[in-house]
Design a protein around this motif. Structure first.
Motif, PDB file in Angstrom:
ATOM      1  N   SER A 135       0.834  -1.209   0.000  1.00 48.72           N
ATOM      2  CA  SER A 135       0.000   0.000   0.000  1.00 48.72           C
ATOM      3  C   SER A 135       0.865   1.254   0.000  1.00 48.72           C
ATOM      4  O   SER A 135       0.560   2.242  -0.693  1.00 48.72           O
ATOM      5  CB  SER A 135      -0.930   0.005   1.214  1.00 48.72           C
ATOM      6  N   PHE A 136       1.937   1.220   0.781  1.00 47.86           N
ATOM      7  CA  PHE A 136       2.859   2.369   0.821  1.00 47.86           C
ATOM      8  C   PHE A 136       3.503   2.587  -0.547  1.00 47.86           C
ATOM      9  O   PHE A 136       3.598   3.722  -1.030  1.00 47.86           O
ATOM     10  CB  PHE A 136       3.945   2.128   1.873  1.00 47.86           C
ATOM     11  N   ILE A 137       3.926   1.508  -1.196  1.00 46.74           N
ATOM     12  CA  ILE A 137       4.576   1.616  -2.507  1.00 46.74           C
ATOM     13  C   ILE A 137       3.601   2.168  -3.540  1.00 46.74           C
ATOM     14  O   ILE A 137       3.950   3.056  -4.329  1.00 46.74           O
ATOM     15  CB  ILE A 137       5.116   0.244  -2.955  1.00 46.74           C
ATOM     16  N   VAL A 138       2.364   1.652  -3.549  1.00 49.71           N
ATOM     17  CA  VAL A 138       1.359   2.131  -4.501  1.00 49.71           C
ATOM     18  C   VAL A 138       1.071   3.608  -4.262  1.00 49.71           C
ATOM     19  O   VAL A 138       1.022   4.412  -5.207  1.00 49.71           O
ATOM     20  CB  VAL A 138       0.057   1.312  -4.404  1.00 49.71           C
ATOM     21  N   GLY A 139       0.888   3.980  -2.997  1.00 52.43           N
ATOM     22  CA  GLY A 139       0.618   5.380  -2.670  1.00 52.43           C
ATOM     23  C   GLY A 139       1.753   6.299  -3.070  1.00 52.43           C
ATOM     24  O   GLY A 139       1.533   7.394  -3.592  1.00 52.43           O
ATOM     25  N   ALA A 140       2.996   5.850  -2.847  1.00 53.76           N
ATOM     26  CA  ALA A 140       4.161   6.657  -3.215  1.00 53.76           C
ATOM     27  C   ALA A 140       4.293   6.755  -4.729  1.00 53.76           C
ATOM     28  O   ALA A 140       4.590   7.829  -5.272  1.00 53.76           O
ATOM     29  CB  ALA A 140       5.428   6.055  -2.615  1.00 53.76           C
ATOM     30  N   PHE A 141       4.059   5.651  -5.418  1.00 55.30           N
ATOM     31  CA  PHE A 141       4.185   5.635  -6.876  1.00 55.30           C
ATOM     32  C   PHE A 141       3.149   6.537  -7.539  1.00 55.30           C
ATOM     33  O   PHE A 141       3.440   7.215  -8.522  1.00 55.30           O
ATOM     34  CB  PHE A 141       4.028   4.197  -7.388  1.00 55.30           C
ATOM     35  N   ARG A 142       1.954   6.557  -6.969  1.00 47.68           N
ATOM     36  CA  ARG A 142       0.867   7.373  -7.520  1.00 47.68           C
ATOM     37  C   ARG A 142       0.833   8.784  -6.924  1.00 47.68           C
ATOM     38  O   ARG A 142      -0.121   9.522  -7.100  1.00 47.68           O
ATOM     39  CB  ARG A 142      -0.475   6.660  -7.279  1.00 47.68           C
ATOM     40  N   LYS A 143       1.890   9.126  -6.166  1.00 45.62           N
ATOM     41  CA  LYS A 143       2.062  10.463  -5.585  1.00 45.62           C
ATOM     42  C   LYS A 143       0.939  10.823  -4.611  1.00 45.62           C
ATOM     43  O   LYS A 143       0.587  11.991  -4.447  1.00 45.62           O
ATOM     44  CB  LYS A 143       2.160  11.509  -6.697  1.00 45.62           C
ATOM     45  N   LYS A 146       3.835  11.163   0.341  1.00 43.13           N
ATOM     46  CA  LYS A 146       5.146  11.782   0.210  1.00 43.13           C
ATOM     47  C   LYS A 146       6.200  10.872   0.839  1.00 43.13           C
ATOM     48  O   LYS A 146       6.040  10.415   1.970  1.00 43.13           O
ATOM     49  CB  LYS A 146       5.169  13.153   0.897  1.00 43.13           C
ATOM     50  N   VAL A 147       7.256  10.609   0.093  1.00 42.58           N
ATOM     51  CA  VAL A 147       8.338   9.762   0.596  1.00 42.58           C
ATOM     52  C   VAL A 147       9.431  10.652   1.175  1.00 42.58           C
ATOM     53  O   VAL A 147      10.079  11.411   0.453  1.00 42.58           O
ATOM     54  CB  VAL A 147       8.919   8.874  -0.523  1.00 42.58           C
ATOM     55  N   ASN A 148       9.590  10.577   2.473  1.00 44.05           N
ATOM     56  CA  ASN A 148      10.653  11.308   3.150  1.00 44.05           C
ATOM     57  C   ASN A 148      11.084  10.500   4.371  1.00 44.05           C
ATOM     58  O   ASN A 148      10.599   9.381   4.595  1.00 44.05           O
ATOM     59  CB  ASN A 148      10.196  12.721   3.545  1.00 44.05           C
ATOM     60  N   ILE A 149      11.998  11.050   5.133  1.00 48.90           N
ATOM     61  CA  ILE A 149      12.532  10.330   6.291  1.00 48.90           C
ATOM     62  C   ILE A 149      11.426   9.982   7.285  1.00 48.90           C
ATOM     63  O   ILE A 149      11.377   8.868   7.824  1.00 48.90           O
ATOM     64  CB  ILE A 149      13.622  11.170   6.999  1.00 48.90           C
ATOM     65  N   ILE A 153      10.437   6.176   8.386  1.00 48.53           N
ATOM     66  CA  ILE A 153      10.527   5.778   9.804  1.00 48.53           C
ATOM     67  C   ILE A 153       9.176   5.269  10.291  1.00 48.53           C
ATOM     68  O   ILE A 153       9.096   4.256  10.997  1.00 48.53           O
ATOM     69  CB  ILE A 153      11.009   6.962  10.670  1.00 48.53           C
ATOM     70  N   LEU A 154       8.109   5.957   9.889  1.00 44.14           N
ATOM     71  CA  LEU A 154       6.765   5.529  10.272  1.00 44.14           C
ATOM     72  C   LEU A 154       6.451   4.149   9.701  1.00 44.14           C
ATOM     73  O   LEU A 154       5.881   3.300  10.386  1.00 44.14           O
ATOM     74  CB  LEU A 154       5.739   6.544   9.783  1.00 44.14           C
ATOM     75  N   LEU A 155       6.839   3.915   8.450  1.00 46.99           N
ATOM     76  CA  LEU A 155       6.606   2.614   7.821  1.00 46.99           C
ATOM     77  C   LEU A 155       7.339   1.501   8.567  1.00 46.99           C
ATOM     78  O   LEU A 155       6.741   0.451   8.868  1.00 46.99           O
ATOM     79  CB  LEU A 155       7.071   2.651   6.361  1.00 46.99           C
ATOM     80  N   VAL A 156       8.608   1.731   8.881  1.00 48.47           N
ATOM     81  CA  VAL A 156       9.395   0.729   9.614  1.00 48.47           C
ATOM     82  C   VAL A 156       8.773   0.461  10.985  1.00 48.47           C
ATOM     83  O   VAL A 156       8.689  -0.685  11.434  1.00 48.47           O
ATOM     84  CB  VAL A 156      10.858   1.182   9.755  1.00 48.47           C
ATOM     85  N   PHE A 157       8.320   1.536  11.644  1.00 52.66           N
ATOM     86  CA  PHE A 157       7.694   1.399  12.958  1.00 52.66           C
ATOM     87  C   PHE A 157       6.421   0.561  12.867  1.00 52.66           C
ATOM     88  O   PHE A 157       6.178  -0.325  13.699  1.00 52.66           O
ATOM     89  CB  PHE A 157       7.376   2.787  13.530  1.00 52.66           C
ATOM     90  N   ILE A 158       5.603   0.819  11.839  1.00 56.46           N
ATOM     91  CA  ILE A 158       4.357   0.066  11.658  1.00 56.46           C
ATOM     92  C   ILE A 158       4.656  -1.411  11.395  1.00 56.46           C
ATOM     93  O   ILE A 158       3.990  -2.304  11.942  1.00 56.46           O
ATOM     94  CB  ILE A 158       3.524   0.661  10.502  1.00 56.46           C
TER      95      ILE A 158
END
Length: 349
Positions: A135-143, A146-149, A153-158
């Motif tokens: 879901s994160f990859i699809v959301g980032a790919f479709r803009k 926003k992909v930032n630090i 970090i939030l993704l890794v935490f989840i």
């Protein structure tokens, strides 16, 4: 050395393919490919609702016989027969509902929560994390994300919280935290250390080319009425000497190396690289969310490359296949709507 050689042959076909077709045709900056359509498809929505309803009814029927969160419960819920097939479609619908804009946010979050609840009940930690990662990859790919630090970090935490949540359903609370941290260490080293042990043992006798293309081999065996190959490797190596924890996964290129000969190691590494680049370029060219979801799950395979080679798992290939089917259903639906609008305009004129 194995990884260096494998990465080279994984990278090479994509470079050749890119120079052959030209980068301009697949530029993500080309306005022809944006903005992406986030409108829901009613046919797709009803398919998703029916599949969610099917699993919720099945959940209710087995909740009194098995412990929720256990492997036995997950096996009854989503393994075998039609349930196993539909569970792979469910993996597609989680990122679809996350990234699709429904008119009712309550309905959207209900669908997302229901699928998440069912995947947790499936009791497979890798797939709990995969649906979030995809879901994160699809959301980032479709803009849409926003992909930032902070988001990384939030993704890794989840992902870690999901790892913790998985074992919280199975382990007593007194030893839960200690177990999770130790097992997390085991998890991130369980592909690298067994591969090192395999090399040190010099037991180079496990060549079985069928293992790398096991989903297709088992399909063939099924058609012939033959028993399927075991999906788990028979090679086990201790990676935690203090408590004797064993692992039978050998990283992405390690798995290919162990079960093939040198020639097929190059062939499979190249084919997987070509497939990955083909999916990537298709995602850049396409505006369909289902092509983007296929791309996301292919990246999930590569993300887990330090752990194992996901291309020898049937579930990923089924997700790819069902993703393409839903892509054509989605495409037909919106094309039909456009044709109807055009006919209405002509009639009014």
């Amino acid at each position: 050395m194995i990884w260096i050689i494998g990465l080279f042959f994984f990278w090479l076909p994509g470079r050749v393919f890119a120079y052959t077709i030209g980068k301009k045709d697949f530029s993500s900056k080309n306005p022809r490919y944006t903005p992406y359509n986030t409108a829901p498809n009613k046919v797709i929505l009803w398919i998703g609702v029916l599949i969610i309803g099917y699993f919720l009814l099945k959940y209710k029927s087995i909740a009194n016989t098995e412990m929720v969160g256990s492997k036995e419960f997950g096996g009854e819920l989503m393994i075998g027969g039609i349930a196993s097939r539909l569970s792979n479609v469910l993996m597609l619908f989680f990122p679809y509902f996350v990234c699709t804009r429904l008119k009712s946010k309550i309905l959207k979050y209900t669908f997302v929560s229901a699928i998440f609840f069912l995947i947790i009940s499936y009791a497979a930690k890798t797939w709990m994390m995969n649906i979030i990662l995809a879901s994160f990859i699809v959301g980032a790919f479709r803009k849409q994300v926003k992909v930032n630090i902070k988001t990384i970090i939030l993704l890794v935490f989840i992902l870690f919280i999901l790892f913790f949540l998985y074992y919280s359903l199975l382990i007593d609370s007194d030893s839960l935290l200690q177990f999770v941290f130790r097992h997390f260490y085991f998890y991130i080293t369980s592909g690298i250390l067994p591969m090192s042990s395999y090399i040190e043992s010099e037991s180079f006798f496990q060549t079985d080319n069928r293992y790398i293309i096991m989903p297709f081999v088992n399909m063939y065996y099924s058609l012939r009425g033959l028993p399927p190959m075991d999906v788990h490797s028979a090679l086990w190596y201790v990676t935690d000497l203090s408590i004797g924890t064993e692992s039978n996964v050998f990283s992405f290129f390690g798995t290919i190396y162990i079960y093939t000969d040198p020639v097929l190691f190059v062939v499979y590494s190249s084919l997987f690289g070509l497939f990955s680049y083909g999916v990537f370029t298709s995602a850049l060219k396409s505006r369909s969310i289902f092509i983007h979801i296929i791309y996301a799950y292919n990246l999930c395979i590569l993300f887990w490359g330090w752990y194992n080679c996901g291309y020898n798992l049937l579930r990923y290939w089924e997700i790819f296949a069902y993703g393409f089917i839903l892509y054509f259903v989605n495409r037909f639906y919106f094309r039909l709507r456009q044709d109807n609008k055009y006919q209405t305009v002509i009639t009014n004129v």
